[in-house]
Design a protein around this motif. Structure first.
Motif, PDB file in Angstrom:
ATOM      1  N   ARG A 301       0.425  -1.643  -0.433  1.00 54.13           N
ATOM      2  CA  ARG A 301      -0.114  -0.214   0.032  1.00 54.13           C
ATOM      3  C   ARG A 301       0.911   1.587  -0.072  1.00 54.13           C
ATOM      4  N   LEU A 302       2.424   1.191   0.071  1.00 52.28           N
ATOM      5  CA  LEU A 302       3.206   2.111   0.379  1.00 52.28           C
ATOM      6  C   LEU A 302       2.849   3.643  -0.668  1.00 52.28           C
ATOM      7  N   GLU A 303       2.202   3.274  -2.017  1.00 58.99           N
ATOM      8  CA  GLU A 303       2.341   3.738  -3.530  1.00 58.99           C
ATOM      9  C   GLU A 303       1.263   5.105  -2.394  1.00 58.99           C
ATOM     10  N   GLY A 304       0.264   4.738  -1.619  1.00 55.79           N
ATOM     11  CA  GLY A 304      -0.853   5.319  -2.020  1.00 55.79           C
ATOM     12  C   GLY A 304      -0.492   6.412  -0.527  1.00 55.79           C
ATOM     13  N   PHE A 305       0.340   6.578   0.011  1.00 56.63           N
ATOM     14  CA  PHE A 305       0.565   6.478   1.755  1.00 56.63           C
ATOM     15  C   PHE A 305       0.688   8.171   1.017  1.00 56.63           C
ATOM     16  N   ASP A 306       0.141   8.879   3.002  1.00 48.26           N
ATOM     17  CA  ASP A 306       0.360  10.233   2.487  1.00 48.26           C
ATOM     18  C   ASP A 306       1.683  10.301   3.999  1.00 48.26           C
ATOM     19  N   ASP A 307       1.373  11.816   4.383  1.00 51.12           N
ATOM     20  CA  ASP A 307       2.529  12.259   4.902  1.00 51.12           C
ATOM     21  C   ASP A 307       1.751  11.129   6.684  1.00 51.12           C
ATOM     22  N   LYS A 308       0.658  11.095   6.814  1.00 49.69           N
ATOM     23  CA  LYS A 308       0.659  11.242   8.409  1.00 49.69           C
ATOM     24  C   LYS A 308       0.449   9.084   8.300  1.00 49.69           C
ATOM     25  N   ASP A 309       0.371   8.462   7.081  1.00 49.80           N
ATOM     26  CA  ASP A 309       0.679   7.497   6.955  1.00 49.80           C
ATOM     27  C   ASP A 309       2.193   7.089   7.412  1.00 49.80           C
ATOM     28  N   MET A 310       2.701   7.324   6.640  1.00 55.36           N
ATOM     29  CA  MET A 310       4.595   7.178   6.869  1.00 55.36           C
ATOM     30  C   MET A 310       4.945   7.650   7.535  1.00 55.36           C
ATOM     31  N   HIS A 311       4.663   8.850   8.630  1.00 50.74           N
ATOM     32  CA  HIS A 311       5.073   9.136  10.102  1.00 50.74           C
ATOM     33  C   HIS A 311       4.371   8.030  11.364  1.00 50.74           C
ATOM     34  N   GLU A 312       3.385   7.176  10.832  1.00 50.45           N
ATOM     35  CA  GLU A 312       2.752   5.883  11.961  1.00 50.45           C
ATOM     36  C   GLU A 312       3.922   5.030  11.431  1.00 50.45           C
ATOM     37  N   VAL A 313       4.125   4.754  10.366  1.00 53.66           N
ATOM     38  CA  VAL A 313       4.627   3.143   9.787  1.00 53.66           C
ATOM     39  C   VAL A 313       6.327   3.602  10.196  1.00 53.66           C
ATOM     40  N   ILE A 314       6.579   4.941  10.359  1.00 56.53           N
ATOM     41  CA  ILE A 314       8.340   5.361  10.979  1.00 56.53           C
ATOM     42  C   ILE A 314       7.927   4.656  12.669  1.00 56.53           C
ATOM     43  N   THR A 315       7.583   5.344  12.734  1.00 58.27           N
ATOM     44  CA  THR A 315       6.865   5.436  14.437  1.00 58.27           C
ATOM     45  C   THR A 315       6.385   3.361  14.523  1.00 58.27           C
ATOM     46  N   ARG A 316       5.911   3.194  14.303  1.00 59.04           N
ATOM     47  CA  ARG A 316       5.950   1.817  14.368  1.00 59.04           C
ATOM     48  C   ARG A 316       6.978   0.966  14.475  1.00 59.04           C
ATOM     49  N   PHE A 317       7.758   0.724  13.225  1.00 68.14           N
ATOM     50  CA  PHE A 317       8.305   0.180  13.669  1.00 68.14           C
ATOM     51  C   PHE A 317       9.858   1.105  13.833  1.00 68.14           C
ATOM     52  N   LYS A 318       9.468   1.909  14.407  1.00 62.84           N
ATOM     53  CA  LYS A 318      10.672   2.361  15.277  1.00 62.84           C
ATOM     54  C   LYS A 318      12.325   2.741  13.937  1.00 62.84           C
ATOM     55  N   PHE A 319      12.155   2.707  13.208  1.00 66.38           N
ATOM     56  CA  PHE A 319      12.844   3.234  11.879  1.00 66.38           C
ATOM     57  C   PHE A 319      14.140   4.257  12.207  1.00 66.38           C
ATOM     58  N   LYS A 320      14.983   4.176  11.844  1.00 64.04           N
ATOM     59  CA  LYS A 320      16.014   4.855  11.954  1.00 64.04           C
ATOM     60  C   LYS A 320      16.851   5.792  10.637  1.00 64.04           C
ATOM     61  N   SER A 321      17.958   6.493  11.248  1.00 68.13           N
ATOM     62  CA  SER A 321      18.577   7.182   9.743  1.00 68.13           C
ATOM     63  C   SER A 321      19.342   5.962   9.577  1.00 68.13           C
ATOM     64  N   PRO A 322      19.801   5.255   8.209  1.00 66.45           N
ATOM     65  CA  PRO A 322      19.830   4.567   7.809  1.00 66.45           C
ATOM     66  C   PRO A 322      21.608   4.298   7.611  1.00 66.45           C
ATOM     67  N   ILE A 323      22.135   5.725   7.735  1.00 69.57           N
ATOM     68  CA  ILE A 323      23.797   6.377   7.946  1.00 69.57           C
ATOM     69  C   ILE A 323      23.868   5.718   9.624  1.00 69.57           C
ATOM     70  N   THR A 324      23.283   7.001  10.216  1.00 70.19           N
ATOM     71  CA  THR A 324      23.964   7.204  11.575  1.00 70.19           C
ATOM     72  C   THR A 324      22.945   6.479  12.412  1.00 70.19           C
ATOM     73  N   GLY A 325      22.154   5.980  12.571  1.00 77.68           N
ATOM     74  CA  GLY A 325      20.832   4.924  13.413  1.00 77.68           C
ATOM     75  C   GLY A 325      20.105   6.547  13.948  1.00 77.68           C
ATOM     76  N   ASN A 326      20.351   8.070  13.575  1.00 75.41           N
ATOM     77  CA  ASN A 326      19.400   8.646  14.402  1.00 75.41           C
ATOM     78  C   ASN A 326      17.972   8.200  14.128  1.00 75.41           C
ATOM     79  N   ASP A 327      18.031   8.657  15.054  1.00 71.42           N
ATOM     80  CA  ASP A 327      15.994   9.322  14.821  1.00 71.42           C
ATOM     81  C   ASP A 327      15.507  10.818  14.670  1.00 71.42           C
ATOM     82  N   LEU A 328      14.566  10.469  13.481  1.00 75.36           N
ATOM     83  CA  LEU A 328      13.595  11.322  12.356  1.00 75.36           C
ATOM     84  C   LEU A 328      12.691  12.045  12.631  1.00 75.36           C
TER      85      LEU A 328
END
Length: 787
Positions: A301-328
């Motif tokens: 479903r990623l193609e149809g995501f808006d900013d709120k959907d993407m923020h929810e996914v990043i928060t739920r999966f606890k994704f970090k910066s792929p280079i430094t590991g810092n928060d986004l």
């Protein structure tokens, strides 16, 4: 056992080993120093498989010894399979096997899938059994027995996958990139200044390849379909892109590293992070099935995501910066257009065009006149587009400046039939429809005529351009097994679009969108009409004259000018654009309230009855004004070119160090090479005759008269994709007329013929009028010594 040889790296060992033919030898090899390892790290990465591809090796380190023993197992096909397997470096073997397995999950044919399905089911059966035994706290001996059986079943599956996998499944991108950079097909722009990401310069071979592809595109579409070609400016005033919606909506969602501010495109970060999580789950069984299923759902479903959907996914999966590991940060909109100004004052805002289409739309009226006012017709443009990508990566796949080829086919919105559709109705395309995607079903091969008939594809015109797109991609050399058409889901399409299909090509980066085929309806022409009050319509002759009731709102400019001054013209334009239904509504409100608030882009203007005259009358019309629908095929030439480079990359059987590009002669940068067997002056007249013959047929050629062996020169010309090699040998000048040999790069077979027949034959081979097999049947075979 041989001793006394000290070497600093594996490449030195490799060179020496070529001089020996016995099945097993031992050498002492000095370990490279830490400094040498660090300096050569990048170089060794690119060549990490080089020795393994020709002679498998095994290194056993001695404890507390400055030396390593190297055992070399011969690449002889008669060597026991078990011995060869043991000699493969374990890390390389595991990586390759995983790559092959992933490839077959996407690209396996029904026949291959039929063989693999029971083996996969057998692996899954014991995987479930082991989880069940652990859950029930079964005795360790029972679990160990099940694990042994599971490993045996996995091994059988892996070996079957390797046996059934096509060559491209183990494609090595590093080898291709090394070739392209070394032979200067293209390279990063301003490299001596450190380079700029997303910008590339094409060298002689890349430039010629791109030019040949554009030439074939122009022939395939503009000439064969009788299109009107235009060439519009790249600088586009802000009002044009404001009307088209680019100023407000042409943006991607971006996230930033909270500490160093580095930017990442949010959807790409989510996609890459989830894919990484999936790969980890194959190794680490602690990753739960729920997380894996959730990740797969997000990717779908990623193609149809808006900013709120993407923020929810990043928060739920606890994704970090792929280079430094810092928060986004939370996703923010980033407009992808390059802003600029026209003129010295800086008041005239403009942008570098993000697409070539708008230049065609704003010239629609002139193009319609040129076509004598008739629909349908198509206009085409080849030119540069510019997009300020957030984090361009993947070489030519995502860049900031790129060549586009776009077609705008204008058609009656009520009649989207195509006169030549019957010619392509039987063309079979691999369609990945929206229903297939939502149901989790694979793409399937369907005749385009059937797809249009059952409304999988919206109309004949769109279906025709999809079939022609398929023909073009196959013509330039794209592998048909790695080509599909994916339909946009409803949440991907713009609100005005009727149907959209992307031609996607499978590369080492995955499925890449290279061509978009869209039915854009009437949106663009209507938007430019609203912004300029210039009607962008065509006339459709009616079968019989029709009486129509006209209701118009006419501005009283004398009074309107006194009240609103310079805004009066804007109000007059807005009133002229109102439909009869809207004017009737204004009349009713003026009668009821004696006031009407006219809304123009958020501004309110009060109109009293004395400022607006409502005029009603009947009119007999013989033609109907219609706003045409637009079918738009849009080609990204850089992406197609990169996919072609991957699909054309080859390695010689038995000598995988010899890599080459097997282009179709039609698009090959240089059609043939001229190779004199020696620098003897007696060969000069023959070479001159060959050059004259090739020039007569406008065939490009490259002369390689260096002092290397003929085999080495063949390899050099093969590497840059020259399909035919003309060898001038000592036999060439002994007869009249002169004779030469032609070598076919892909098969390495040769024939001998007279120079006077050379130009016509190669011209026929390049155009496809003859195949190499036809030439072999006509001319005598030439047996050359082993290269």
């Amino acid at each position: 056992m041989l001793s006394g040889y000290l070497f600093k790296n594996i490449r030195t060992t490799q060179r020496l080993l070529r001089n020996f033919s016995s099945d097993a030898k031992f050498f002492k090899v000095r370990k490279p120093s830490r400094k040498q390892n660090k300096l050569g790290l990048e170089k060794e990465k690119r060549r990490k498989n080089k020795l393994q591809s020709t002679q498998f090796f095994y290194i056993a380190a001695r404890a507390r010894s400055p030396y390593q023993e190297v055992e070399v197992v011969s690449n002889n096909r008669k060597a026991p399979l078990q011995t060869q397997r043991k000699s493969i470096a374990p890390r390389f073997e595991k990586k390759t096997r995983q790559k092959i397995s992933d490839y077959l999950k996407q690209m396996a044919t029904p026949e291959i899938e039929a063989q693999l399905a029971p083996l996969r089911a057998a692996v899954k059966e014991y995987g479930d059994l082991i989880r069940d035994l652990k859950a029930k706290q079964a005795p360790k001996i029972d679990i160990d027995k099940a694990v042994v059986e599971l490993k045996a079943r996995k091994k059988l599956l892996e070996e079957t996958e390797i046996a059934l996998a096509p060559k491209e499944a183990s494609f090595d991108r590093l080898k291709l990139e090394d070739l392209l950079k070394r032979r200067f097909f293209y390279d990063q722009s301003f490299a001596i200044y450190g380079g700029v990401t997303g910008l590339y310069d094409f060298g002689p071979m890349g430039c010629a390849l791109k030019a040949n592809m554009l030439q074939q595109w122009r022939k395939h579409f503009i000439l064969e379909e009788g299109m009107l070609e235009v060439d519009c400016t790249s600088l586009t005033p802000e009002p044009v892109l404001k009307a088209s919606g680019h100023v407000d909506r042409f943006a991607d969602w971006m996230v930033k590293d909270t500490k160093n501010g580095e930017c990442f495109r949010a959807d790409h970060l989510i996609k890459n992070s989830i894919e990484k999580l999936m790969n980890v789950s194959k190794i680490d069984k602690k990753v739960s099935a729920e997380i894996k299923k959730d990740g797969e759902d997000v990717l779908a479903r990623l193609e149809g995501f808006d900013d709120k959907d993407m923020h929810e996914v990043i928060t739920r999966f606890k994704f970090k910066s792929p280079i430094t590991g810092n928060d986004l940060t939370e996703p923010i909109a980033f407009n992808l257009m390059f802003p600029t100004q026209i003129g010295p004052t800086g008041d005239f805002k403009a942008f570098l065009r993000p697409e070539t289409a708008q230049g065609i739309f704003v010239n629609f009226k002139r193009l319609l006149e040129f076509n004598q006012g008739k629909l349908p017709f198509a206009a085409a443009q080849i030119g540069l587009g510019f997009r300020n990508e957030i984090s361009p990566r993947q070489g030519l796949i995502r860049v900031r400046e790129f060549t586009m080829c776009e077609i705008e086919h204008f058609v009656d919105p009520e009649d989207k039939r195509f006169p030549k559709f019957a010619k392509v109705a039987d063309e079979k395309l691999v369609l990945f429809s929206a229903c297939n995607q939502l149901d989790g079903a694979p793409a399937r091969e369907v005749a385009i005529g059937e797809a249009v008939a059952n409304k999988t594809v919206a109309n004949e015109t769109l279906g025709y351009y999809m079939a022609r797109c398929h023909q073009f991609l196959m013509k330039v050399g794209i592998d048909g097994r790695r080509l599909r058409f994916r339909q946009h889901l409803s949440n991907e399409m713009a609100h005005y679009a009727q149907d959209c299909w992307d031609a996607e090509i499978l590369t080492s980066y995955g499925w890449i969108e290279c061509v978009g085929n869209a039915d854009r309806a009437c949106y663009d022409l209507q938007q430019h009409y609203k912004a300029t009050n210039v009607k962008l319509v065509a006339e459709k002759k009616l079968p019989e004259p029709v009486d129509v009731d006209i209701v118009e709102a006419q501005a009283n400019m004398a009074l309107l000018g006194k009240k609103y001054k310079k805004e009066a013209k804007k109000i007059q334009t807005a009133l002229q654009q109102l439909t009869s239904e809207q004017v009737t509504a204004i009349e009713a409100e003026l009668v009821a309230k004696q006031l009407y608030n006219l809304d123009i882009n958020g501004e309110k203007f009060e109109l009293a009855p004395d400022l607006v005259n409502i005029k009603k009358y009947s009119k007999k019309i013989h033609v109907q004004e219609i706003t045409p629908s637009v079918i738009e095929p849009s080609y990204g030439i850089g992406r197609i070119m990169y996919a072609l480079l991957e699909h054309s990359f080859r390695q010689r059987e038995g000598d995988e160090q010899r890599t080459f590009l097997a282009f179709k002669p039609l698009v090959a940068p240089i059609k043939c090479s001229i190779l004199p067997i020696s620098a003897n002056d007696t060969l000069v007249p023959v070479m001159d005759a060959v050059k004259e013959e090739l020039s007569h047929y406008e065939l490009s050629y490259k002369v390689d008269d260096s002092s290397g062996t003929i085999g080495r020169r063949y390899a050099r010309t093969d590497e840059i994709g020259i399909p035919f090699g003309i060898t001038v040998d000592f036999e060439s000048g002994k007869t009249t007329p002169y004779t030469v040999t032609i070598r076919h790069a892909e098969t390495m077979s040769q024939i001998r013929l007279e120079v006077s027949e050379l130009g016509r034959l190669i011209s026929d081979l390049v155009s496809g009028r003859q195949q190499w097999s036809d030439a072999q049947a006509k001319y005598p075979k030439f047996e050359a010594s082993a290269e």
